[in-house]
Design a protein around this motif. Structure first.
Motif, short mmCIF file in Angstrom:
data_model
loop_
_atom_site.label_atom_id
_atom_site.label_comp_id
_atom_site.label_asym_id
_atom_site.label_seq_id
_atom_site.Cartn_x
_atom_site.Cartn_y
_atom_site.Cartn_z
N ALA A 1 0.75 -1.31 0.05
CA ALA A 1 -0.15 -0.18 -0.12
C ALA A 1 0.85 1.20 0.17
CB ALA A 1 -0.80 0.07 1.14
N ARG B 1 -0.94 8.99 -0.21
CA ARG B 1 -1.19 9.07 -1.58
C ARG B 1 -1.93 10.31 -1.79
NH1 ARG B 1 -2.34 3.38 -1.59
NH2 ARG B 1 -4.45 3.91 -0.61
N PRO C 1 -5.80 10.89 -6.77
CA PRO C 1 -5.62 9.48 -7.46
C PRO C 1 -5.80 9.63 -9.13
CG PRO C 1 -7.45 9.58 -6.72
CD PRO C 1 -7.09 10.97 -6.20
N SER D 1 -7.78 -4.82 -5.14
CA SER D 1 -7.88 -3.78 -3.63
C SER D 1 -7.12 -4.28 -2.55
CB SER D 1 -9.19 -3.19 -3.43
OG SER D 1 -9.55 -2.40 -4.64
N THR E 1 -3.42 -4.55 -3.15
CA THR E 1 -2.63 -3.26 -2.90
C THR E 1 -2.92 -2.57 -1.73
OG1 THR E 1 -4.69 -2.04 -3.99
CG2 THR E 1 -2.54 -2.65 -5.45
N ARG F 1 -5.67 -1.65 -0.18
CA ARG F 1 -6.97 -0.60 -0.35
C ARG F 1 -8.15 -1.62 0.62
NH1 ARG F 1 -3.85 0.35 -4.69
NH2 ARG F 1 -3.23 2.46 -5.27
N TRP F 2 -8.12 -1.67 2.00
CA TRP F 2 -9.31 -2.40 2.38
C TRP F 2 -10.54 -1.79 2.33
CZ3 TRP F 2 -7.97 -7.42 3.52
CH2 TRP F 2 -6.66 -7.59 3.60
N ALA G 1 -11.74 0.03 -0.09
CA ALA G 1 -12.32 -0.10 -1.37
C ALA G 1 -12.59 -1.52 -1.43
CB ALA G 1 -11.33 0.45 -2.27
N GLY H 1 -7.52 0.74 7.51
CA GLY H 1 -8.89 0.62 6.59
C GLY H 1 -9.07 -0.71 6.66
#
Length: 397
Positions: free
Chosen positions: A8, A12, A15, A179, A182, A184-185, A187, A237
C-alpha cells in the motif's frame, strides 16, 4: 506468498494522475478485449440472421435477462408455478443489476433490457481492466493483456455481452481482489459488498477479504508486531473493510428471510428452482449417466473439462498466487461444481473465476508474440463460433 497489504502506498495524493496512467497502460488489453468481444458479436449477428433470429433479442430478452428486466420494471414478488409444482420466484435474482437497469433506463431512452446490456458491456471492460491490472502487478504487462484476452475468449464469453450479471460481478470481484492486493481495504470492502448484492457467489469475495485480513493480522502477531500499530500504520482501513465486505450479501439474504418469514428464505427460493448445493452428488450422478450411456463422448469431454479447471487451480496455487485470489478462485470453482441444478450452466458459473486463467496467461506471456497472438486469435475465433452456435440453440439457462 505476498503480503497483500505490504505494498500500500502511504500518503497518496490525488488519484487522478495515477488512474490516467493505469488506464494508458491498460489500453492495449482493453483494445484486445473489445476486439475479441466485437468479433463474437459480429459472428452472432451473422449466424442469427442466417437462422432467422434477432441477435439483439438473444442478448437482452431471453432466460435470466427476462427475470432481471422484470425486477427492474416491477420489483420483487413475481413467481411462476410450473406444471410439476415447482415455484420459480424472482427473489432468486440479486438486486444490483436490476437497480442499475432501472436507474439507467430512468435517465436515458434505453429500455430496462437494453440498459442491462449496456451495463454488461461497460462492466465487462471494467473487468478486463481489473484483470490486466492484476496480471501486470503479479507478473508482467504481457501477462495482464493475455489474462484479459483469455477471459474474453472463453467458450461462453458471449455471456459477457448479454444482459446478465456475470460481467458486473466479475468487475466488482476482480477490483475487490486487486484492492486487497494493493492494501486498499476500504475499497475492497465496498466492492465486496456490491458483489454480494450481485450474485450469491459474492460470498466468495467476502471470504477472500476476510481470510486475507485474518492471515495478515496473524502474521503481524506472529512477527511480534503490535496489532494496533500495524492497523494504524501498515494496514489502515482493514477493520472497516472487513466490516463492510459482507453487508451486501447478508443484507439481501436477511431481507429475503424477513419477506419469506423464514431464516432460510433465500435457500427455500433456490430450492424452488432446484438450485442449491449438495457437495457435487447431483453433478457426479449426471456425469456418470453420460459416461455410462450413449452420450459417452459428451461425458468424457465434460470430465476432461472438470479435470482441466481443477488442474489450473492447483497450478495457480503452486505458482504462488496471492491468498485472496486462491481463496476467491477456489470458492467460485467449488460452488460451481457442487451446485445441484442446471448442469449446462456450470461453464457460465465458473466464468468469474478469472484466477484460473492466470497460469495460462503467464505461459502465453513467455512465448514469442507471433506465437502467442496466433493462439489467442484461434481461441477467439473458436469462442465466437461456439458462442453464436450456443446462443442460437439451447443457450444459457
Amino acid at each position: 506468498m505476498n503480503d497483500p497489504a505490504s505494498t500500500a502506498a502511504p500518503g497518496r495524493t490525488s488519484p487522478r494522475p495515477a488512474v490516467r496512467a493505469a488506464l494508458r497502460r491498460a489500453a492495449p488489453a482493453l483494445a484486445v478485449y473489445a476486439a475479441i468481444r466485437l468479433l463474437g458479436l459480429a459472428v452472432l449477428a451473422i449466424w442469427s440472421t442466417a437462422n432467422g433470429k434477432d441477435w439483439h433479442t438473444l442478448l437482452t430478452a431471453r432466460w435470466d435477462s427476462l427475470w432481471y428486466t422484470r425486477v427492474a420494471e416491477q420489483g420483487y414478488g413475481y413467481t411462476v408455478q410450473l406444471a410439476n409444482g415447482d415455484v420459480h420466484s424472482n427473489l432468486a435474482f440479486f438486486p444490483l443489476l436490476p437497480w442499475l437497469e432501472r436507474g439507467l433506463s430512468a435517465i436515458s431512452p434505453l429500455s430496462a433490457a437494453d440498459a442491462g446490456m449496456v451495463v454488461a458491456w461497460l462492466t465487462s471492460l471494467a473487468a478486463a481492466w481489473a484483470l490486466y491490472a492484476t496480471g501486470e502487478r503479479l507478473h508482467s504487462p504481457r501477462a495482464g493483456v493475455a489474462l484479459a484476452a483469455l477471459w474474453a475468449a472463453l467458450p461462453v464469453g458471449i455471456v459477457q455481452s448479454m444482459a446478465y450479471s456475470e460481467s458486473l460481478f466479475t468487475a466488482l470481484a476482480a477490483w475487490a481482489g486487486y484492492s486487497v492486493l494493493t492494501g486498499r481495504w476500504v475499497a475492497a470492502g465496498v466492492l465486496a459488498s456490491l458483489a454480494g448484492l450481485t450474485r450469491p457467489v459474492g460470498a466468495a469475495v467476502v471470504a477472500a477479504v476476510w481470510i486475507t485480513a485474518a492471515v495478515t493480522l496473524w502474521r503481524e502477531r506472529a512477527d511480534g508486531a503490535g496489532l494496533r500499530a500495524a492497523l494504524r500504520e501498515r494496514h489502515r482501513g482493514l477493520i472497516p473493510g472487513v466490516v463492510l465486505a459482507p453487508l451486501g450479501f447478508c443484507g439481501y439474504f436477511l431481507w429475503v428471510a424477513v419477506r419469506q418469514g423464514s431464516l432460510t428464505g433465500y435457500l427455500d427460493v433456490q430450492a424452488g428452482w432446484h438450485n442449491g448445493f449438495d457437495g457435487g452428488i447431483a453433478f457426479g450422478s449426471f456425469l456418470w449417466h453420460l459416461l455410462s450411456g450413449p452420450a459417452f463422448p459428451a461425458g468424457l469431454g465434460l470430465l476432461i473439462g472438470v479435470a482441466l479447471v481443477i488442474w489450473l487451480y492447483v497450478r495457480g496455487v503452486r505458482q504462488g498466487q496471492p491468498l485472496p485470489l486462491v481463496v476467491y478462485g477456489g470458492i467460485v470453482l467449488l460452488l460451481a461444481l457442487t451446485a445441484k441444478g442446471y448442469f449446462g450452466s456450470k461453464p457460465r458459473l465458473m466464468m468469474p473465476a478469472y484466477p484460473l486463467l492466470l497460469p495460462l496467461a503467464v505461459g502465453l506471456a513467455r512465448w514469442r508474440p507471433v506465437r502467442s497472438w496466433a493462439v489467442v486469435g484461434a481461441v477467439a475465433v473458436g469462442s465466437a463460433v461456439y458462442g453464436a452456435f450456443w446462443l442460437n440453440g439451447s443457450g444459457p439457462p
